[in-house]
Write a protein that holds these residues in place. Structure first.
Motif, PDB file in Angstrom:
ATOM      1  N   UNK A   1      29.497  49.382  42.441  1.00 51.80           N
ATOM      2  CA  UNK A   1      28.873  47.971  42.849  1.00 51.80           C
ATOM      3  C   UNK A   1      28.062  48.066  44.334  1.00 51.80           C
ATOM      4  N   UNK A   2      28.418  48.880  45.298  1.00 54.23           N
ATOM      5  CA  UNK A   2      27.903  48.773  46.588  1.00 54.23           C
ATOM      6  C   UNK A   2      26.416  49.591  46.464  1.00 54.23           C
TER       7      UNK A   2
ATOM      8  N   UNK B   1      20.311  49.116  45.414  1.00 59.72           N
ATOM      9  CA  UNK B   1      19.175  49.386  44.529  1.00 59.72           C
ATOM     10  C   UNK B   1      18.479  48.072  43.944  1.00 59.72           C
ATOM     11  N   UNK B   2      19.171  47.036  44.493  1.00 61.70           N
ATOM     12  CA  UNK B   2      18.418  45.583  43.879  1.00 61.70           C
ATOM     13  C   UNK B   2      19.164  45.241  42.777  1.00 61.70           C
ATOM     14  N   UNK B   3      20.392  45.662  42.561  1.00 69.00           N
ATOM     15  CA  UNK B   3      21.106  45.118  41.240  1.00 69.00           C
ATOM     16  C   UNK B   3      22.434  44.345  41.752  1.00 69.00           C
ATOM     17  N   UNK B   4      22.319  43.100  41.735  1.00 69.78           N
ATOM     18  CA  UNK B   4      23.404  42.156  42.339  1.00 69.78           C
ATOM     19  C   UNK B   4      24.297  41.746  41.324  1.00 69.78           C
ATOM     20  N   UNK B   5      25.612  41.580  41.821  1.00 70.62           N
ATOM     21  CA  UNK B   5      26.412  40.742  40.776  1.00 70.62           C
ATOM     22  C   UNK B   5      27.160  41.612  39.787  1.00 70.62           C
ATOM     23  N   UNK B   6      27.498  42.809  40.083  1.00 67.92           N
ATOM     24  CA  UNK B   6      27.969  43.697  38.982  1.00 67.92           C
ATOM     25  C   UNK B   6      29.291  43.734  39.209  1.00 67.92           C
ATOM     26  N   UNK B   7      30.176  43.121  40.138  1.00 69.60           N
ATOM     27  CA  UNK B   7      31.658  43.076  40.339  1.00 69.60           C
ATOM     28  C   UNK B   7      32.217  42.324  39.303  1.00 69.60           C
TER      29      UNK B   7
ATOM     30  N   UNK C   1      39.004  42.485  37.902  1.00 70.11           N
ATOM     31  CA  UNK C   1      38.451  43.756  38.419  1.00 70.11           C
ATOM     32  C   UNK C   1      37.327  44.534  37.674  1.00 70.11           C
ATOM     33  N   UNK C   2      37.192  45.548  37.982  1.00 69.67           N
ATOM     34  CA  UNK C   2      36.249  46.462  37.074  1.00 69.67           C
ATOM     35  C   UNK C   2      35.002  45.773  37.354  1.00 69.67           C
ATOM     36  N   UNK C   3      33.928  46.300  36.300  1.00 71.05           N
ATOM     37  CA  UNK C   3      32.449  45.823  36.435  1.00 71.05           C
ATOM     38  C   UNK C   3      31.980  44.953  35.278  1.00 71.05           C
ATOM     39  N   UNK C   4      31.110  44.098  35.583  1.00 70.24           N
ATOM     40  CA  UNK C   4      30.846  43.192  34.592  1.00 70.24           C
ATOM     41  C   UNK C   4      29.249  43.116  34.867  1.00 70.24           C
TER      42      UNK C   4
END
Ligand code: PLP
Length: 358
Positions: free
Chosen positions: A310-311, A316-322, A328-331
């Motif tokens: 996520x960090x 790299x400009x990709x926001x909101x993946x948490x 938890x995990x990635x979304x």
């Protein structure tokens, strides 16, 4: 101007053209010398916006005059209460399908208002999924059957809706107008606008008009669908600016065409799922048949790696993946307005991250 790739689940990415248009006419709406924010909700400027919004959504959903298109403040959460308040008749039971956190909230609210039968419950299962039609234990004579078409947190989506005797009611907050579907299967659908349709705090509600007659006289006017139908969502001062933005989004959708939007959504989701399935570093959270085209959920081998993912993506400009804090995990939320280039950026990053950390 630097626009990030916005993977937020909601409020979420809006079409750039819509934001630009709203900006361009913010101070002087169509030569009126006023902002639409300052205009009367009974004036001709706002009236044109409101009328077009209703007409556009009717067209997009292909609904007959048996249905009413309504704009109701309070988001989807108010609909969790309004639906049972209006639709559960005396002595009736409503069937609810629990497929995750959002369906669970709808159940909780409905139980405060009427009798509820949970017709299937896979809300806590991992991998996440929606139930099959066979699993449903429906009540004969039920007031309605409620489902959540896309579980935003779990990343699980109904691909075909069940055939039910009682009217089907659906919370479509996170996949409304992301794909064509037959409105005639439904008695009521609703969606908080902040995922696919516009700003937060408002819901698009579409109801078969005869169902609105069920509400008891004891339901306050402001909570009755009947009031909104009779007053064309102008019983009180509506959230005018939000409806204006939704109107611009509806125009954008009409211009693109729903089948094309759907095809693009499948392509976008397919690219990320392919990256997940390419190896065993990433693991999808939902069962394959139920994988959402809107919210793509996956895990990495450890929580530490997820945090690092996520960090680095954010840098790299990709926001909101948490992922949602409860699971938890990635979304990766990739609603209609999410651009294809952002998908390519994420897929490239996923490959690179796996190579370095796998
Ligand atoms: C976001 C969401 C909601 C809640 O919407 P609010 O507008 O915040 O009330 C309800 N259901 C689903 C499926 C959602 O994704």
């Amino acid at each position: 101007m630097t626009r990030m790739y916005n993977f937020n689940a909601g409020p979420a990415v809006l079409p750039l053209e819509v934001l630009q248009e709203a900006q361009a006419e913010l101070l002087d709406f169509k030569g009126s010398g006023m902002s639409i924010l300052e205009s009367s909700h009974r004036g001709k400027e706002y009236d044109a916006v409101h009328t077009e919004a209703v007409a556009n959504f009717k067209k997009l959903l292909n609904c007959s005059d048996d249905y009413a298109v309504l704009f109701i403040a309070g988001g989807a959460s108010l609909q969790f209460a309004m639906a049972p308040m209006n639709l559960i008749g005396a002595g009736q039971t409503a069937d609810y399908i629990n497929s995750g956190a959002w369906a669970g909230k709808a159940v909780k609210e409905a139980k405060l208002i009427g009798r509820v039968n949970v017709a299937a419950d896979c809300g806590k299962e991992i991998p996440t999924r929606v139930p099959s039609e066979r699993e449903l234990q429906l009540t004969p004579g039920a007031a309605y059957v409620h489902l959540t078409s896309n579980e935003t947190i779990a990343g699980a989506q109904w691909k075909n809706f069940p055939k039910t005797e009682a009217p089907l009611v659906a919370d479509m907050s996170s996949d409304m107008l992301s794909r064509p579907f037959d409105i005639n299967q439904f008695g009521l659908i609703y969606a908080g606008a902040q995922k696919n349709l516009g700003p937060s705090g408002i819901a698009l509600v579409v109801i078969r008009k005869d169902l609105a007659e069920r509400a008891s006289e004891k339901v306050p006017a402001i909570l009755k669908y009947k009031t909104f139908i009779e007053e064309n969502s102008l019983y009180n001062t509506p959230p005018c600016f939000s409806i204006y933005i939704m109107m611009l989004v509806s125009r954008w959708l009409l211009k693109a065409g729903l089948p094309a939007v759907y095809q693009r959504n499948i392509d976008k989701a397919g690219k990320i799922y392919a990256a997940i399935d390419a190896g065993c570093f990433y693991k999808g959270t939902a069962t394959r048949e139920c994988r959402s085209d809107m919210n793509i959920t996956f895990r990495l081998p450890s929580e530490a790696l997820e945090e690092q993912f996520v960090k680095e993506a954010s840098k790299l400009g990709m926001k909101g993946l948490k992922g949602h804090r409860s699971v938890g995990g990635i979304r990766a939320s990739i609603y209609n307005a999410f651009p294809m280039e952002g998908i390519a950026a994420l897929v490239a990053f996923m490959k690179d991250f796996e190579k370095k950390n796998g």
